[in-house]
Design an enzyme around this catalytic site. Structure first.
Site, PDB file in Angstrom:
ATOM      1  N   GLU A  44       0.968  -1.241   0.004  1.00 19.99           N
ATOM      2  CA  GLU A  44       0.249   0.095   0.001  1.00 19.99           C
ATOM      3  C   GLU A  44       0.730   1.186  -0.062  1.00 19.99           C
ATOM      4  O   GLU A  44       1.673   1.353   1.042  1.00 19.99           O
ATOM      5  CB  GLU A  44      -0.887   0.014   1.091  1.00 19.99           C
ATOM      6  CG  GLU A  44      -1.906   1.227   1.098  1.00 19.99           C
ATOM      7  CD  GLU A  44      -2.823   1.368   2.391  1.00 19.99           C
ATOM      8  OE1 GLU A  44      -3.743   2.182   2.243  1.00 19.99           O
ATOM      9  OE2 GLU A  44      -2.498   0.624   3.386  1.00 19.99           O
ATOM     10  N   GLU A  69       4.733   5.031   4.006  1.00 22.25           N
ATOM     11  CA  GLU A  69       4.154   6.346   4.013  1.00 22.25           C
ATOM     12  C   GLU A  69       5.329   7.342   4.227  1.00 22.25           C
ATOM     13  O   GLU A  69       6.519   6.991   4.895  1.00 22.25           O
ATOM     14  CB  GLU A  69       3.366   6.361   5.578  1.00 22.25           C
ATOM     15  CG  GLU A  69       2.733   7.491   5.880  1.00 22.25           C
ATOM     16  CD  GLU A  69       2.126   8.322   5.187  1.00 22.25           C
ATOM     17  OE1 GLU A  69       2.589   9.385   4.609  1.00 22.25           O
ATOM     18  OE2 GLU A  69       0.964   7.752   4.328  1.00 22.25           O
ATOM     19  N   ASP A 120      -2.999  11.789  -2.506  1.00 22.90           N
ATOM     20  CA  ASP A 120      -2.966  13.333  -2.478  1.00 22.90           C
ATOM     21  C   ASP A 120      -3.265  13.737  -4.156  1.00 22.90           C
ATOM     22  O   ASP A 120      -2.471  12.953  -5.114  1.00 22.90           O
ATOM     23  CB  ASP A 120      -1.329  13.911  -2.106  1.00 22.90           C
ATOM     24  CG  ASP A 120      -1.398  15.380  -2.134  1.00 22.90           C
ATOM     25  OD1 ASP A 120      -2.090  15.968  -2.909  1.00 22.90           O
ATOM     26  OD2 ASP A 120      -0.447  15.692  -1.239  1.00 22.90           O
ATOM     27  N   LYS A 124      -2.824  20.881  -9.084  1.00 22.68           N
ATOM     28  CA  LYS A 124      -2.179  21.813  -9.938  1.00 22.68           C
ATOM     29  C   LYS A 124      -1.883  21.188 -11.113  1.00 22.68           C
ATOM     30  O   LYS A 124      -0.935  19.969 -11.026  1.00 22.68           O
ATOM     31  CB  LYS A 124      -1.036  22.919  -9.243  1.00 22.68           C
ATOM     32  CG  LYS A 124      -1.516  23.660  -8.474  1.00 22.68           C
ATOM     33  CD  LYS A 124      -0.428  24.769  -7.972  1.00 22.68           C
ATOM     34  CE  LYS A 124      -1.083  25.536  -6.699  1.00 22.68           C
ATOM     35  NZ  LYS A 124      -0.057  26.648  -6.219  1.00 22.68           N
ATOM     36  N   ASP A 156     -12.201   9.477  -3.414  1.00 15.07           N
ATOM     37  CA  ASP A 156     -13.491  10.202  -3.511  1.00 15.07           C
ATOM     38  C   ASP A 156     -13.204  11.660  -4.105  1.00 15.07           C
ATOM     39  O   ASP A 156     -14.481  12.275  -4.473  1.00 15.07           O
ATOM     40  CB  ASP A 156     -14.077  10.765  -1.922  1.00 15.07           C
ATOM     41  CG  ASP A 156     -13.122  11.888  -1.388  1.00 15.07           C
ATOM     42  OD1 ASP A 156     -11.964  11.874  -1.466  1.00 15.07           O
ATOM     43  OD2 ASP A 156     -13.907  12.536  -0.904  1.00 15.07           O
ATOM     44  N   THR A 195     -10.718   2.550   4.643  1.00 10.88           N
ATOM     45  CA  THR A 195      -9.575   3.283   5.167  1.00 10.88           C
ATOM     46  C   THR A 195     -10.323   4.432   6.116  1.00 10.88           C
ATOM     47  O   THR A 195     -11.516   4.625   6.033  1.00 10.88           O
ATOM     48  CB  THR A 195      -8.541   4.005   4.015  1.00 10.88           C
ATOM     49  OG1 THR A 195      -9.678   5.103   3.673  1.00 10.88           O
ATOM     50  CG2 THR A 195      -8.359   2.957   3.020  1.00 10.88           C
TER      51      THR A 195
END
Length: 215
Positions: A44, A69, A120, A124, A156, A195
């Site tokens: 992940e 992460e 994320d 832009k 989403d 999540t």
């Protein structure tokens, strides 16, 4: 929203056995040297606080999991959850790492599946190459995934989702399945693990998008 820095997070990461330090040293040898078995490896990218990958690891003891992460203060939460377990998961390890360099830590065809959850959006245009479902990242995934294996992406953010769909053909990958409303899609929602973000956003009425990409 600005990420709150938690003092001492990097020291915890440095000291815990749950995080792999210098992961580039294990390229091509994760099963042999980290997991000590020949089970499939699922990754992940952007594991957040760890809810998703920890539930997967509990449900699937015959699969090895690596949670990546890049933010220490976020990864700290996953470490805390592992510390709180009576028996920490032996089939799960964490890495504090920037996935832009993922080909430096995994060998060719070493990975069997990649999960991207609520990445994320980098809204832009000039930052498009930084988006985890971009063609540039898909090219990296191709190098480490076994041929014909999958990337699963949930979000989403409809703009990011549409962007991801637009990248698949350019990356010479294949769209296996997609939905703009995961929780009302009986087939794709079967066995779905939510999540932290997914729970929050769906409780606000946001529809969750998901696609499966074969590389």
């Amino acid at each position: 929203m600005r990420l709150r820095n938690i003092k001492g997070a990097r020291d915890v990461i440095k000291d815990t056995s749950f995080c792999i330090k210098e992961p580039e040293n294990y390229k091509g040898r994760w099963n042999e040297e980290i997991f000590h078995n020949n089970n499939p490896i699922h990754v992940e990218i952007g594991m957040g606080k760890g809810k998703f990958i920890m539930e997967l690891a509990m449900k699937n003891p015959n699969i090895n999991y690596v949670g990546i992460e890049k933010y220490s203060s976020v990864l700290l939460r996953g470490i805390q959850k592992m510390n709180a377990m009576e028996e920490p998961l032996s089939n799960l390890v964490f890495i504090r790492f920037d996935a832009e360099h993922i080909t430096e830590i995994f060998g060719q065809e070493e990975i069997d599946k990649i999960y991207l959850n609520f990445s994320d959006p980098w809204p832009k245009d000039r930052h498009a190459k930084r988006r985890l479902p971009s063609k540039e990242f898909i090219a990296r995934y191709k190098q480490i995934l076994a041929k014909g294996h999958m990337v699963e992406f949930k979000t989403d953010n409809i703009d990011l989702f549409d962007f991801a769909l637009s990248q698949i053909e350019e990356a010479n990958a294949t769209l296996v399945a997609k939905t703009y409303d995961l929780h009302n899609d009986e087939k794709l929602n079967e066995g779905n693990i939510m999540t932290e973000y997914e729970e929050r956003f769906s409780s606000m009425g946001n529809k969750i998008c998901k696609c499966i990409i074969k590389v």
